[in-house]
Structure formats: C-alpha cells, structure tokens
Design an enzyme around this catalytic site. Structure first.
Site, PDB file in Angstrom:
ATOM      1  N   ASP B  52      87.252  98.656  52.884  1.00  0.00           N
ATOM      2  CA  ASP B  52      87.146  99.914  52.365  1.00  0.00           C
ATOM      3  C   ASP B  52      88.061 100.408  51.257  1.00  0.00           C
ATOM      4  O   ASP B  52      87.556 101.306  50.322  1.00  0.00           O
ATOM      5  CB  ASP B  52      87.189 100.885  53.549  1.00  0.00           C
ATOM      6  CG  ASP B  52      85.968 100.926  54.351  1.00  0.00           C
ATOM      7  OD1 ASP B  52      84.951 100.421  54.091  1.00  0.00           O
ATOM      8  OD2 ASP B  52      86.130 101.756  55.607  1.00  0.00           O
ATOM      9  N   ARG B  84      92.435  91.820  54.817  1.00  0.00           N
ATOM     10  CA  ARG B  84      91.066  92.363  55.561  1.00  0.00           C
ATOM     11  C   ARG B  84      89.672  92.142  54.827  1.00  0.00           C
ATOM     12  O   ARG B  84      89.859  92.256  53.328  1.00  0.00           O
ATOM     13  CB  ARG B  84      91.108  93.948  55.722  1.00  0.00           C
ATOM     14  CG  ARG B  84      90.009  94.645  56.214  1.00  0.00           C
ATOM     15  CD  ARG B  84      90.123  95.754  56.765  1.00  0.00           C
ATOM     16  NE  ARG B  84      90.217  96.878  55.882  1.00  0.00           N
ATOM     17  CZ  ARG B  84      89.886  98.339  56.473  1.00  0.00           C
ATOM     18  NH1 ARG B  84      89.496  98.653  57.581  1.00  0.00           N
ATOM     19  NH2 ARG B  84      90.130  99.170  55.484  1.00  0.00           N
ATOM     20  N   GLU B 158      86.316 100.632  65.633  1.00  0.00           N
ATOM     21  CA  GLU B 158      85.808 101.930  64.838  1.00  0.00           C
ATOM     22  C   GLU B 158      84.470 101.960  65.477  1.00  0.00           C
ATOM     23  O   GLU B 158      83.725 102.521  64.857  1.00  0.00           O
ATOM     24  CB  GLU B 158      86.004 101.653  63.494  1.00  0.00           C
ATOM     25  CG  GLU B 158      85.750 100.538  62.900  1.00  0.00           C
ATOM     26  CD  GLU B 158      86.294 100.355  61.382  1.00  0.00           C
ATOM     27  OE1 GLU B 158      86.229 101.210  60.811  1.00  0.00           O
ATOM     28  OE2 GLU B 158      86.309  99.126  61.078  1.00  0.00           O
ATOM     29  N   VAL B 191      88.275 107.237  61.509  1.00  0.00           N
ATOM     30  CA  VAL B 191      87.299 107.686  60.582  1.00  0.00           C
ATOM     31  C   VAL B 191      85.629 107.086  60.898  1.00  0.00           C
ATOM     32  O   VAL B 191      84.963 107.827  61.122  1.00  0.00           O
ATOM     33  CB  VAL B 191      87.660 107.520  58.942  1.00  0.00           C
ATOM     34  CG1 VAL B 191      86.431 108.154  58.141  1.00  0.00           C
ATOM     35  CG2 VAL B 191      89.055 108.468  58.542  1.00  0.00           C
ATOM     36  N   ASP B 192      85.865 105.923  60.905  1.00  0.00           N
ATOM     37  CA  ASP B 192      84.487 105.190  61.171  1.00  0.00           C
ATOM     38  C   ASP B 192      83.970 105.362  62.612  1.00  0.00           C
ATOM     39  O   ASP B 192      83.029 105.486  63.073  1.00  0.00           O
ATOM     40  CB  ASP B 192      84.576 103.868  60.644  1.00  0.00           C
ATOM     41  CG  ASP B 192      84.377 103.720  59.084  1.00  0.00           C
ATOM     42  OD1 ASP B 192      83.151 104.180  58.860  1.00  0.00           O
ATOM     43  OD2 ASP B 192      84.785 102.977  58.513  1.00  0.00           O
ATOM     44  N   ARG B 236     101.113 114.110  52.605  1.00  0.00           N
ATOM     45  CA  ARG B 236     102.359 114.852  52.291  1.00  0.00           C
ATOM     46  C   ARG B 236     102.859 115.619  53.621  1.00  0.00           C
ATOM     47  O   ARG B 236     103.864 116.081  53.538  1.00  0.00           O
ATOM     48  CB  ARG B 236     101.760 116.134  51.361  1.00  0.00           C
ATOM     49  CG  ARG B 236     101.278 115.760  50.106  1.00  0.00           C
ATOM     50  CD  ARG B 236     100.517 116.880  49.332  1.00  0.00           C
ATOM     51  NE  ARG B 236      99.774 117.504  50.492  1.00  0.00           N
ATOM     52  CZ  ARG B 236      98.941 118.651  50.207  1.00  0.00           C
ATOM     53  NH1 ARG B 236      98.843 119.062  48.860  1.00  0.00           N
ATOM     54  NH2 ARG B 236      98.057 119.186  51.293  1.00  0.00           N
ATOM     55  N   LEU B 259      99.411 104.457  54.477  1.00  0.00           N
ATOM     56  CA  LEU B 259      98.866 104.416  53.012  1.00  0.00           C
ATOM     57  C   LEU B 259      99.653 104.210  51.989  1.00  0.00           C
ATOM     58  O   LEU B 259      99.196 103.833  50.813  1.00  0.00           O
ATOM     59  CB  LEU B 259      97.726 105.485  53.103  1.00  0.00           C
ATOM     60  CG  LEU B 259      96.849 105.563  54.258  1.00  0.00           C
ATOM     61  CD1 LEU B 259      96.262 106.943  54.116  1.00  0.00           C
ATOM     62  CD2 LEU B 259      95.803 104.453  53.848  1.00  0.00           C
ATOM     63  N   ASP B 388     117.768 102.271  88.309  1.00  0.00           N
ATOM     64  CA  ASP B 388     117.427 101.155  89.057  1.00  0.00           C
ATOM     65  C   ASP B 388     116.569  99.979  88.093  1.00  0.00           C
ATOM     66  O   ASP B 388     116.803 100.261  86.885  1.00  0.00           O
ATOM     67  CB  ASP B 388     116.444 101.457  90.090  1.00  0.00           C
ATOM     68  CG  ASP B 388     115.527 101.821  90.163  1.00  0.00           C
ATOM     69  OD1 ASP B 388     114.756 101.739  88.886  1.00  0.00           O
ATOM     70  OD2 ASP B 388     114.494 102.329  90.913  1.00  0.00           O
TER      71      ASP B 388
END
Lengths: 433, 433, 433
Positions: B52, B84, B158, B191-192, B236, B259, B388
C-alpha cells in the site's frame, strides 16, 4: 437450553482454601475452618486448593489433609467439594503429579471420595490437553470402582489456548473416546491469563478482560456448563467486588471466586434479587438511587433540578435547562428513571403473566408508577412495559437461580426467609413450574 | 507459555517505508534513509513496503530498490528486515505477483536475502489462503537453496476471515503438509479491516475494534506468535498514540505499527517501565498524576479537597463531601490512589520475591507508602500487596521485554543506560533468570 | 470482499408483523397494513412473523394469512418478503411444524411463493441444526418445483451455540451435502440470547452484548452475508435507537430490526450520509454539534471558553486553562474538532481521489477548513487528511449502500432526491463504478 448434566444448575461461589500451611501446628487449620462454614458464609463450591494457594513443598501433605478433613467434615458440608489438583499444559511432570494426587484422594477406603463431587484442573491448554485430564479422571474412577463419569471436572481458563478450546466443547463432549460430559465449571483465572497473554498495565492492576469473560460465558452456554469469574484480589474493596459481579451477571457469568468467607457472603447474595425495589435517576453523570420516603422517591443531589412555572416546567440537568410541558416532562423523566424490581415484584409480574397466558393472552402490559420529588416539585410518573413469552423467560433467570439455591442449600433457608419473608419465598418456589 | 520458534520474543515497532517513490531523482530515497536509522529511532522490525505505501506502477522498481538498499545497508541495520509483498485473498494475479517478487528478492546471488528475516503478507483470507502463501515461501527457499522454514512469515489481519483463521493456528501449525511454523507476527490492519467489515462512522474515523485486537493477541498467545497493532494515522497526536499503545498493552498486544521515526521512538519506549515511579489520584473524573515534591505527592486540582476538622476529616470529591475518621480516610485514599512503579521498583520487588522464595516462602507482602498533600492537608498512606508466584510471573512481562530488547538491540544500550542508569540495567538483566 | 450471492448487498431494515392477531375481525389486519407500506416507511426486508409476534394458537391461521396477503399484495411490495417460521434447536416438534408451514406457504398454486424471497429461521443452534433447516428448504423447493437454493435462509442468532456456529460458516457453506449458500441475513435476537446466556441486569434491561454484535458482523463479513441487529424495545426512545444504530454501524452491522413504521423510517435513513455536513467539538465531556451561522461554526456552551490576550490565547476546557500561541491553539482546536461530511462532501472527495488516481497519483491531501467561534473569539482552522486507495475504499461503504438502496428501492427515489437533491443523487450513483 442446552441440557445440563449435573445437580447444580447455578454456582454463585467458588471458595478456595490452602490445603497445607507451613509453620502452623496444624497444617490443615485453614481446611478445617472452611469445612465448618454454614449458611451464607458457606460457598456453593468449596475448593481445597492444592495448587497456587499451597506452597509446592506442602502439596503432598496437602493431599493427606484433604483426605483427613473431608472424611471428617465432608458429610455435613452444605456445598459441593471440588479439590484443585496441580496441572500444567506444558509440564508432564506436573500432570503426572496431579494424577497421582487424584488417585490418592479418590481411594474409597480412605473415606473422602464419597463426599467429593469432582476435581478442579488449572492451567489447561487446548482441547487435547483437557482430554488428558479427563482420561486420568476415567482411570481414577476405574481403579477405584467409581462409576465412569461420576467425578465432575472443572477447569481454570488461564491461557489463550484454553479460551479458544471453549469454542469446541459442544462438539468434543459428544465424542466416544472421552468422558468430557463430566465437565462442570469454566472458571476464569485472570492473573495467569494476564501472564499468558503477556499483558502490561502501568500500575500492575489486572486488565478487565471483557472478551475472555464473554467467551467463557458463551462456552458455558453452548455446552451446558457454568461460568465462574476469577478472584478479586482487593479484599477490602467491597464496592469494587459488587461492581465486578454486576458486570459479570450482565454477561451471564453468575458465579465468582471468593477468597474469604466475607466475600462468600457478598457473592452468595449478589445474583439474588433485592428484598426491596428501588428507583434510579440518571443524572447524566451516572445513576443514583433515590431515597424512598412514604412512597415518594426523593432526589437530593445538585445535578438535577425541577421547578414549576406558569407555562409548565423547567428541568435542569448538569447545567442545561429545558422548558417542558407536562407531557414532555413525563416523557423526559421516564427516560431518566429506571426501577430495580424486588424479588416480590418479579414474582408478582411472573404470576400475572402466567395468569394471562392461561387466559389465552400472549402479551400483557405491566404498569409501574411512582411519585418523584426533585427539589420541592413532585411529579407522578407511570410506564407500561410489554411482557411476552421471551420477556417472561428472560426474567426467569434470577428466579431459577433462587430455586436452585433453595433446593440445594437447606442451610441457607433461614437466612433467605429472613431476607424475603416466608410468603415471598414460597411464591418464588412455585413460579415457572 | 507456548513455545516460541524465533529469536525475538517481543516486537515493539513495525515501521514501513515506501520501496519506490515516483518523481524523486532516487526512487529508493525513503528506503535508504530508513535503512540508516539507529537506536531508539530504529524499529525492531523494518518493513520495506512494496504494497500500500508504494504505487502499483512502482512495485517492480520497488523490488529492485529493496535488493539494492538491503544488500548495501542490511548488514548494519540493527532490527530485523521483513519486506511487505503484494497479496490478496481474492486475486490470483496479485498472489502470483507477490510470489515472483519474493523469488526476485530472495535470490542469494543478489546479496539481499542474507540480511532479510522474512516477508510480510497482507490481505490474507482464511487459513487455506495462508497456506498458499506459506507454500510460496517454501518454493522460494527450495529454489534458492535456503533452509526450509528459515524465512519468517508475518501476516496483516485485515478481514473477518483472517480474524477467524487466527483461532485455528495452533492446530494448523503442526500439520505435516505446511511450514506454518514460520509464522512470526500477526499485525492488525484496521483501515482495510474496516472496509471488509463494511463499518461506517459519522466522521470517517476508524472504529476502535477492541474485539479484533483481543482476538489477535489471543491468537498470538495460543500459537507462540507476536501481536502488533496497525498504523495510527494522526501522526501529530502523540497523546492519542500513547493511549492507544497503553490500551493495546492491557490486551497483550505489545507492538504497534509506526509511520515515522518519531512514532518509532515513542513506540520503542512505550512498553518499557518508566524511569521514575509516580502516584495517580482518581478524582472520579479520571486519574491525574500527582506532583512529587520532596517525597510528598501533591494534588493541585479543584475536584478533590481535604480538610482536618475537630472530629476527623472532610473529604470532598466532585461536590460530594464525606466526614471520615482517620482510618476511614486512609481506606478511602487507598482506594483513590494507585502507584505506577519504575523499572527500579519492579526489579526491587522481583529480587525481594526471589529471595523470599529461596528462603521457602511462597507469598510475601510488598509495602508501598507515601505522603499525600491535598490542599493544605498532608496524610500518610501505606498499603500491602500480596505477591505470590503468579504475581511474580505476571510482573515479569515488562522485564522479559526489556531483556529481549537489550539482548537483540545493542544499538539501544546507550539510550537504555542513560534512561535507567547502569546499575538498574544490570540488575534488570539478572532478574528472573 | 467475499462474494455475495444475492441481489441485495445491504439491508437496513428488518420489519416484523404478527401474522394473525386474535380477537380482531380480520386476524390478518396487521399483515395487510404492513404490506401496503411504501417509501421510507417500507422496510428493505419485511417479515410476516409467525413465531414470537404471533400467539402459538394462531400460527396455523397465520400461515393462511401469509398466503392470502402476500398473494394479493406481494407483487407491489417494494422490499423483500421473508416470513419467519417456527423453529427450535431443542424441539423436533417445533422444527417439524416449521417445515410443514414452509411447505404450505411455498405451494406455487397458492400464489404467494413467487413474491417470497426466503424464510427466517429463529432459535437455531449449532451448525448441524442450521443444516436441518437448510435441508427442509431443499425439500420444499424440490416438492414445489422451485430451483434448488432459490429460497434465501436467514437465521436469528439467539444462543451461544449459534454465535459459535457463525465462526464456521465460511467452510460449511462450500460443502457438497448442503445448500447453505442460500444464507442471507444473520440477525441478532438479544432477548432470547440473554435468556440462553442466563444474564441478569438489576432493572431487567437487556445487556449491550458488544461481543455478540461483533461476532455477527464478522461472521457476515467472512461468509458474504448481511448482519442485522435485534429489536429495540423502547419505541419512544428515538435518540436511544439512533445511538444503537451508530454503535452498530461502527461494527459493520448496518441493518436493524424495526418494530413500527416509525422505526423503519429512522432505520432506513440512519446509515445514509447526512444531507448537510456538521462540525463537532469535543468538550472533554462528550462531543457537541456546533451551530452553523453564515459559515461560522458557533459553540454556545459553558465548558469551553476562549479569549485572546496580548500574548496569545487562553483556552479553558472544563475548568482548566491553557495559555497558547496561535500555532498551539490551532493544533489544540484541530484535536478538539471533527467534521461529519455530508453525502455531497463524500462524493466530492471520492471524485477528487478518482481524478488524482487517473492522473497517476496514489495519495492526495484532502483539505477541510472552517471558522470557529467560541464566545466572542473567532479562529480559522484548516486540516489535511491523506487519502490513499484504502481510505477511498473504506469511504466507499456508505456510497455502496446508497447505490444498493437506489437500485433496489425505486419507491424511495423521490424521498432520496428530496433529501439530497437531484444532482447529488446522480453523482453518488456514478462514483466508484
């Protein structure tokens, strides 16, 4: 509902006692004390705990103590007795030790096994690991001339594997090469589960694990078993224990571990309907219970205020005010209030529905009304709730639990009658039959 | 715990880089930059992302870039490298393309594969789809003379299908006709997943998917794998990223996608215990961290106030006041406070428990005390917590993670020593062995 | 996405009507009325309910009423028609009765079956119980010369067993000895589920069952089916119904049961994007929708205040004040606000992304800006959100739903055009094709 194979259909309390305590004159002291609990202090299931509650070096002595104490006191103990043995999915040594301990405890010549209902197996893994334990039960039964399948098996769910195994119980229990029909309780063990899942919280507090508890309750539902939550460590925090039990009950997990006779009392009472009903008001910041004064339900907090004006009403909740006419106010107050029915109320409603059904009606409206006082303003509210067969059946759960308790725990009759009155107890025992 | 088959037992960070960016003079610029990250900025697992993050038209060039950059920089990269590839459960074209790319990247004559630990396969479906990918790994290994099973396979969860597949991994991984023991990471891709589940939120924000994350963590636990959460898009929002990681950690999901190198730093540090301990006060409206001033923990907000009276104390929380004697106040404050232990504190407790165990004691009380100041009133509080074996084991998780990091990431030693001090690091490396 | 085998890919509304009401001159009155609903008042799936909504003694008459009313009105009914038959996993009598009723209803000579799309089977158990029902469908089809597999089967999930069965649908649906490909809707039935799970709440309110709804949505995703939530009993509580639907939608459960035409209207509209966009402000105590006044978004509450000072800004949220410069304020306000896009906005974004993709770009920034007014202070805010293929695909869900509705429900065209305008509807029908 899925067929249940054992006498008890509900278990409220699962109380563990160390089997052998080092450094005491009588290492069986804790066992002896627990064996003599009665009434609300006595659990539905008592677990002489030869695993985590007992030091590894004391576990052989623990087996001897179980035999001795149960032989002496088992006949009179009002709940079921299920000692916890050692077991671990990753250790054949531990599994073999657990097997040997079961063989010892179950020897009929020693007089304990006739009072023992089953064993608790901790740290089980996937379903094939459960079958290993089941096979040892079968061998123990065969060696000692006990009926095959007569010893119940309860397991502690404290690994991801075991959580997944609960999804397959229904189909596995029917297979010819096991006796998994002996399964009885599915008990969550959140401390070890947290370790197995490698979870971390900043303070070291246990995660809530809502999905685990759901899956345990579902597994029990699908296989005709009983779901029990794990220990609540903070013994002083009674309010927290109550909240946990209420959360569990909404998941269908009606039993919980108890670490002290005080927790047993709380947990034996928690799933039973209250003696008196009460009204709740949602203040937008949580629900508060209203004070009942001569049939008027009184709110005395600051967040909600109500005043009558020339045009209607002003209702203020948490700083924001609505101007409402009388109908709108009624609607709003219905949305903000809820009623917790008493045992008496529940029995009333069920009797009413049963009579209606007999008269050929499938659904009836149950009315509930009261007077609210908020500040100086009093308002009457009334609401109807439709009851049909499904409502009736769902409302039956706490009554069925009560009936199961009453039938199996004669030692609690006096306290139950004191709590609810003779009449209510009698009617509750008749409903739904 | 379920056997783990790979070197790393924990992965904190999964950092993706586009393999080929269009319109740049050097399309491998992002790869080249990422390959040179070191220390806290370098992830535990670096993922040159030929799916992606890279435009479809650039993916053949992306494969060339992976080979080039990994050959050059791979030997020095401090984390593992898992490119990936493209894959889709519904597209044989995409799957075949992914296979061809793997064959290209893995050619030993090209010099990259010796630095590559495995591949990441996105968009997997049910377990038979996972097996198709596994079979391509096997063929790639065989064609290139690599040891069968030596390339690790990580998958992105996903789809609902893939979520269900995680429930069967434990039994599938043992079967003779696959090499699924190569599985390494289970990575959520929200997302997917949101698309596959056809979920809608008003603002388009991603749902939280708590059940998916639970099931991924459980799947990892049952099969000896490592659970990693998906990307946190709002780069952010550092506070939000921290909250998400804390929520994940309570589920046993200790790794997260990053990211940016900034997110890598946050995520590498998040599951490690803090340098200094701190006290929390529950104000009924969430928990606030108290300020530590000369050994006194100071609350400076408005919601909670405390004053001494002639009879005892008045404690006000959010507008409602209780009159308490000294014992009741102590009890109440214990309920309202919690302590977040530092790395030093945790190591202390573990050493103390280990010493007690050596001396034959199975459970000991750990004391924790401090002085609270609320307004002008100071109160001493002290609490015991029973430890314990199970408590000890559960507390071990962050330490095991630290040890795994320290052993596998020499490039972070300096920063870890700076953070915790030499002494604490040395003791943390000794505990629990 | 998993292949879908039926015309409708989305179902918003599942509306039940009693098939025969005792004591009415025309026992089919409710059926007749429901059959004539049109437009937003008409459901996507109409369910003449011969199970719980109809008294047991009236169910044979109910079958006759279904045949009569559907023969007469079925051709003109705008949604699909799926009568609910009796069934119970624990009762062969009930199952056989359900089979006989299906045989009766499906007789082509009686003229109803050509308008009937399938049947709803309640109270299913494990997967083998689903297969029993499927087999009866097959026999009914065969006896009446209907195409094998042409009648859709929907089930009510109201037991732990059935919840578990949803985890196996994907593999079971492919097996040669069943026709489970006929499966259509997975509908939760929380009242009976609560009974089956033996859950208790103090007020008798239904638990929320978030895990059940997740698992139903996941089961639907994995098997190409459609997930529908159960009835919302409190018919007057429209706000509560909306909140439930919003919660469901975030789980991928886009359909819900409706008990009245009023609920049908709400539920038909709920998953569709709004006509106009709106801004939300997070006040730390929940989100409030801002009032839009001439392009300025106005906050009028008390919890948040903002004032400009000589140095910058003072922002107060719930009693705690921050002093911020202009950039910090902008950042803070971005974190506090969110935008709910209108249908028009969504179509705009998708068109913009499609154009960018055509031009060879894989990701673009979508800007969103506005002016906020808090107290007397106005501030402009602007934010970028990156859209890539995955964002685009996830945003497609409400549009796909709209397209499915528009194609299958010509009777709602007028209301949809009135709601969105002709232009927006036309563009929404073009996007993503």
């Amino acid at each position: 509902m899925t067929e249940r194979r054992h006498d008890r259909e509900f278990v409220r309390t699962f109380f563990t006692s160390p089997t052998a305590v080092e450094g005491e004159e009588d290492s069986a002291k804790m066992l002896r004390r627990a064996a003599q609990l009665r009434g609300m202090q006595a659990p539905d299931v008592w677990v002489p705990d030869n695993e985590d509650a007992t030091a590894p070096s004391m576990r052989d002595e623990g087996v001897e103590n179980i035999v001795e104490v149960v032989s002496e006191h088992g006949a009179d103990f009002p709940g079921e007795i299920h000692p916890r043995m050692v077991w671990h999915r990753d250790s054949p040594t531990t599994r073999y030790q657990g097997f040997q301990h079961m063989l010892d405890v179950a020897d009929p010549e020693r007089g304990a096994i006739e009072h023992i209902d089953g064993f608790v197996i901790p740290e089980v893994g996937d379903i094939d690991d459960w079958k290993k334990a089941d096979e040892f039960f079968t061998i123990v039964e065969n060696e000692h001339g006990l009926e095959e399948g007569s010893l119940k098996m309860s397991v502690i769910i404290e690994s991801g594997q075991a959580e997944l195994a609960m999804g397959t119980l229904r189909e596995e229990m029917g297979k010819p090469t096991n006796n998994l029909e002996r399964l009885f309780l599915l008990v969550d063990g959140e401390v070890d589960y947290t370790k197995d899942m490698r979870a971390i919280t900043p303070t070291g507090a246990l995660p809530e694990w809502p999905e685990l508890r759901h899956n345990t309750s579902r597994g029990a539902s699908a296989a005709g078993l009983i779901a029990v939550d794990g220990p609540y460590d903070d013994i002083r925090d009674i309010e927290g224990y109550h909240e946990r039990m209420q959360d569990n009950q909404a998941k269908g997990m009606l039993g919980i571990w108890s670490l002290t006779p005080g927790q047993v009392v709380e947990a034996n009472q928690s799933p039973l309907p209250p003696k008196t009903g009460s009204w709740l008001l949602d203040t937008g910041d949580g629900e508060v219970e209203l004070d009942s004064e001569d049939g008027v339900e009184v709110y005395e907090g600051d967040r909600v205020s109500l005043s009558e004006t020339t045009d209607g009403y002003e209702l203020t909740v948490g700083g924001s005010t609505q101007v409402l006419d009388s109908d709108e106010l009624h609607e709003e107050l219905l949305n903000m209030t809820a009623y917790i029915p008493s045992m008496d109320d529940i029995v009333d409603s069920m009797e009413e529905f049963e009579a209606a059904k007999e008269a050929g009606r499938g659904a009836i409206a149950m009315e509930r009304s009261t007077t609210l006082r908020i500040g100086d303003t009093e308002v009457d509210i009334a609401t109807d709730r439709m009851w049909d067969e499904a409502t009736y059946q769902a409302a039956m759960t706490p009554i069925s639990l009560f009936q199961d308790v009453y039938e199996n725990r004669p030692d609690q009759h006096e306290e139950l009658v004191e709590m609810y009155s003779e009449g209510v107890v009698e009617r509750a025992m008749e409903v739904g039959l």
